[in-house]
Motif scaffolding. Sequence first.
Motif, PDB file in Angstrom:
ATOM      1  N   LEU A 149     -23.576 -14.846 -81.095  1.00 29.75           N
ATOM      2  CA  LEU A 149     -22.745 -15.137 -80.036  1.00 29.75           C
ATOM      3  C   LEU A 149     -22.522 -13.695 -78.974  1.00 29.75           C
ATOM      4  N   GLU A 150     -22.383 -12.713 -79.836  1.00 26.69           N
ATOM      5  CA  GLU A 150     -22.323 -11.391 -79.147  1.00 26.69           C
ATOM      6  C   GLU A 150     -23.232 -10.802 -78.606  1.00 26.69           C
ATOM      7  N   THR A 151     -24.721 -10.770 -79.637  1.00 25.84           N
ATOM      8  CA  THR A 151     -25.612  -9.902 -79.293  1.00 25.84           C
ATOM      9  C   THR A 151     -26.894 -10.618 -78.613  1.00 25.84           C
ATOM     10  N   SER A 152     -26.861 -12.144 -78.625  1.00 23.24           N
ATOM     11  CA  SER A 152     -28.257 -12.820 -78.113  1.00 23.24           C
ATOM     12  C   SER A 152     -27.939 -13.804 -77.423  1.00 23.24           C
ATOM     13  N   VAL A 153     -26.691 -14.201 -77.029  1.00 24.39           N
ATOM     14  CA  VAL A 153     -26.482 -15.406 -76.077  1.00 24.39           C
ATOM     15  C   VAL A 153     -25.324 -14.740 -74.735  1.00 24.39           C
ATOM     16  N   TYR A 154     -26.070 -14.974 -73.643  1.00 23.29           N
ATOM     17  CA  TYR A 154     -25.429 -14.515 -72.344  1.00 23.29           C
ATOM     18  C   TYR A 154     -24.868 -15.816 -71.417  1.00 23.29           C
ATOM     19  N   VAL A 155     -23.961 -15.936 -70.889  1.00 23.23           N
ATOM     20  CA  VAL A 155     -23.466 -16.847 -70.073  1.00 23.23           C
ATOM     21  C   VAL A 155     -23.083 -16.358 -68.537  1.00 23.23           C
ATOM     22  N   LEU A 156     -22.802 -16.910 -67.544  1.00 20.29           N
ATOM     23  CA  LEU A 156     -22.462 -16.423 -66.377  1.00 20.29           C
ATOM     24  C   LEU A 156     -20.840 -15.944 -66.378  1.00 20.29           C
ATOM     25  N   ASP A 157     -20.488 -15.158 -65.875  1.00 23.48           N
ATOM     26  CA  ASP A 157     -19.375 -14.540 -65.604  1.00 23.48           C
ATOM     27  C   ASP A 157     -18.912 -14.943 -63.985  1.00 23.48           C
ATOM     28  N   TYR A 158     -18.165 -16.425 -64.312  1.00 23.31           N
ATOM     29  CA  TYR A 158     -17.941 -16.896 -62.947  1.00 23.31           C
ATOM     30  C   TYR A 158     -16.771 -16.148 -62.129  1.00 23.31           C
ATOM     31  N   THR A 159     -16.044 -15.216 -62.680  1.00 24.12           N
ATOM     32  CA  THR A 159     -15.076 -14.475 -62.160  1.00 24.12           C
ATOM     33  C   THR A 159     -15.609 -13.775 -61.100  1.00 24.12           C
ATOM     34  N   GLN A 160     -17.109 -13.340 -61.380  1.00 27.89           N
ATOM     35  CA  GLN A 160     -17.799 -12.317 -60.466  1.00 27.89           C
ATOM     36  C   GLN A 160     -18.759 -13.036 -59.363  1.00 27.89           C
ATOM     37  N   LEU A 161     -19.000 -14.373 -59.639  1.00 34.92           N
ATOM     38  CA  LEU A 161     -19.868 -15.221 -58.843  1.00 34.92           C
ATOM     39  C   LEU A 161     -19.322 -15.575 -57.716  1.00 34.92           C
ATOM     40  N   ARG A 162     -19.984 -15.491 -56.431  1.00 30.52           N
ATOM     41  CA  ARG A 162     -19.351 -15.823 -55.190  1.00 30.52           C
ATOM     42  C   ARG A 162     -20.427 -16.994 -54.764  1.00 30.52           C
ATOM     43  N   THR A 163     -21.649 -17.071 -55.193  1.00 30.98           N
ATOM     44  CA  THR A 163     -22.473 -17.944 -54.288  1.00 30.98           C
ATOM     45  C   THR A 163     -23.517 -18.773 -55.514  1.00 30.98           C
ATOM     46  N   THR A 164     -24.313 -19.580 -55.126  1.00 30.58           N
ATOM     47  CA  THR A 164     -25.378 -20.049 -55.963  1.00 30.58           C
ATOM     48  C   THR A 164     -26.290 -18.936 -56.229  1.00 30.58           C
ATOM     49  N   ILE A 165     -27.064 -19.001 -57.437  1.00 29.26           N
ATOM     50  CA  ILE A 165     -27.923 -17.950 -57.678  1.00 29.26           C
ATOM     51  C   ILE A 165     -29.374 -18.354 -57.537  1.00 29.26           C
ATOM     52  N   LYS A 166     -30.208 -17.223 -57.138  1.00 22.53           N
ATOM     53  CA  LYS A 166     -31.687 -17.496 -56.615  1.00 22.53           C
ATOM     54  C   LYS A 166     -32.341 -17.487 -57.988  1.00 22.53           C
TER      55      LYS A 166
END
Length: 599
Positions: A373-390
Amino acid sequence: MNLIKETAEVLCKNIPYFQGQRHHLTLALAGWLRKRNFTREEVEEIVRLIALRFDDDEIDARIHNVQTTFEQDLSNVAGWSSLVEIIGEETAHELDAKIPRIFLYTAEDEMPLFRILRYDTAQRKTFKTQHFDGKEWKDGLGSARKVLYKLPKVREAIEKGETIFIVEGEKCVHAMEKLGLIATTNPFGAGHWQDTFSEQLQGAQKVVILPDNDSAGLKHAEKVKASLEKHGINARIVELPNLEKGGDIADLITRGGIDREKLLNLVENNKEVPHILIPVLPLAQAVERAKTLGEGQWLIEKVLPERGLGVLAGRPKLGKTELLIKLISDILTGADSFGRKTQSKKVFWLTQEDSVTRLAQGLLRYGVDPTLLETSVYVLDYTQLRTTIKGEDVLYTAKELGVGVCIVEPLVALKELAVLGRSGKLSYEAIYDVLLPLALKAKNHGVFILGVMHSPKGRSVVKDIADVVEAPMGSTSYSAVADSIIGFGLPPNARTNAERRVMAAGRDVNLDAILQWNGSRYVEADTSFELFLITPERRQVLEALAQLGKATPSELSRYLEKNLNTTKWLLLQLKDEGLVVSANGIYELSGEACKILKL
């Protein structure tokens, strides 16, 4: 603010101009700016302004560093690597985005005409044009004469009878120079060739056009060739091998895919044929290219390919996220999935529907090592997200992280599809136009995108492959593009609400399996799926024959405590389906039924 003052201001705000390292810092800056095509006079003035800002009493020594830098061969001067060592990689990349590369266009006598400033940020490239009025640089092209890049060198090479290469973009010209070859390009990119540029190449005996590997590049090459031939200049288009979609000669040289000798041999042996704007390949070459793009390689064998686009579809609230957790757990751990081999990969999970806590707890329930979970799984940091993602930003991020699998939940959260949805344009054609380029880019990046679709038009019960294909939003455009499409729902004749059918279709994809919920996770059922398609009444008859071996209708009727006529009718149905056979009024299971019942 002019470019010199602007550059000095940026540098003053970002560089550590400390005592003891100013000598090495100015050498690195001078080399780096020289390689970005700043002139000696410009670099001297920039260094002087920095020294004044920091009250450096050794300005003459700093200017001497600049002079020394410009007297050396360009390949021997300090540059980017030296700058990174002194100021750190993060600061160096910030400078790289704020300080432009300069592409100077001059007349035949090297008199400056105009220049293009290129700024490279993580998001995109931007350009600014300035013209020289005889005294200073001013914004805009003004009335400057448009000329080819490196025109004095090109004219000199023409006089010597050398081959002139026409490429797309100044970056490619510089890459060709590293091979010791003379190249040029027109300003402002593909589609902006003018006949006046052909006039500037008068007298050239041999011109070779190296197009970028996209439709715009190929059309541009054809336009250049036609213009040159109109002016009596012989020109050939030579397409480069092993270029990624949208790639160019600079990309090929940078990754070591071609050198001077190979390029000249390619040009010498190339027999130009009438160009086809639709890109084609001989089938044998296409097969080889498909192998390089990972065709035939699997994340989960015959279920999820290694690269491309997949869709997981099903009605809401049936447990799609739980299925995702199971699949991703198998991929993270490399455990067999549905009895198939699995390739271990890192995962980027973009979800707007589930909490990260639920995902983490779910993966741990399926036996994923907490360190993964630390080395191989990434998720969005919604605190930094401002819009939808391309979609292309997802692929770029995955490539930077070394991720092999991207989960997009839901798929319509991608900006390209969200825009279509808001404008009411989710037609077959519009969806196809968005998803096909995304699938191709995913293959080129070595990434698999699995998008989740809620299917308000689909069925809760998955009866056959048609339900899988038609499930995503009721539009076959999703399944037409997808390399794998997974349908998820209730099996027909399910014995309990804990059973789910997983069915996959696609390019060489084939899966039909049952999952059972054991209270904490999905487990793969031992029972073959064909048994679930059989009604409970007929299943009772088959199970009774399995116990009795052989029986008459009367014997079965008594054993099952059923009406005789009902038993006879059930036997006739099973016989029509090839599940029982009879001789002299005695019935037994067929070989197919034994296989289904695993007898």
